[in-house]
Write a protein that holds these residues in place. Structure first.
Motif: not given
Length: 186
Positions: A115-129
């Motif tokens: 996994v290069g990057e895992a970002v949690l965007d709480k405002e948009n309720r999105l986990l990008r892996i």
């Protein structure tokens, strides 16, 4: 037909009530058949179009947990995964504790995708892996979310999955939905 119905209306008995009940049932069934033929039927129990498999270590409300989200084989290579979750999901996800592993492999033989990057965007309720190297086409994987704090409310939570292939037009493709059920039982 009208005379027959008028005859039944004069003196209703058990057989006539049965005839009326049968007529009403046929009317409902025939109208349902028309609705299905037009492409929209009745949905008694709703759900996602493509439900994906998952498992959890505990599945109990208010506890720390680990989710194993199964991703079926894709016809394309996958560089990024997008997981969205509902607004009413009040649990905590840890983007630092995300793994992508080949399905059906365990122990020392388990193939992991970096996994290069895992970002949690709480405002948009999105986990990008985002992965360092894409998952090859036709490879089933599990997305393992560790250090998850389950919400305090029991319920069903729809986690949606979209994928992005390398070099693709930046428009994620819908894969399916995990219906994560949390409760008080073990």
């Amino acid at each position: 037909m009208l005379r027959m119905l008028q005859k039944f209306m004069v003196r209703p008995n058990v057989s006539q009530r049965f005839a009326w009940t049968l007529l009403a049932a046929l009317t409902v069934v025939s109208s349902a058949g028309v609705a299905v033929a037009q492409g929209s039927g009745w949905t008694l129990w709703g759900g996602p179009k493509k439900e994906l498999r998952y498992s959890a270590d505990s599945g109990r409300i208010g506890e720390w947990d680990r989710y194993y989200l199964n991703v079926p084989r894709q016809s394309i290579a996958v560089a990024e995964y997008y997981i969205t979750y509902p607004e009413y999901y009040r649990g905590e996800l840890d983007p630092k504790a995300v793994e992508v592993v080949r399905s059906r492999t365990r122990g020392k033989d388990q193939q992991k995708f970096r996994v290069g990057e895992a970002v949690l965007d709480k405002e948009n309720r999105l986990l990008r892996i985002a992965l360092v190297d894409p998952v090859p086409a036709d490879t089933p994987v599990d997305i393992v979310l560790s250090n998850v704090k389950n919400p305090r409310n029991s319920g069903m939570y729809f986690f949606n999955l979209q994928v992005l292939s390398p070099g693709d037009i930046p428009l994620p493709r819908q894969v399916g939905t995990w219906v994560i059920t949390l409760g008080t039982g073990s």
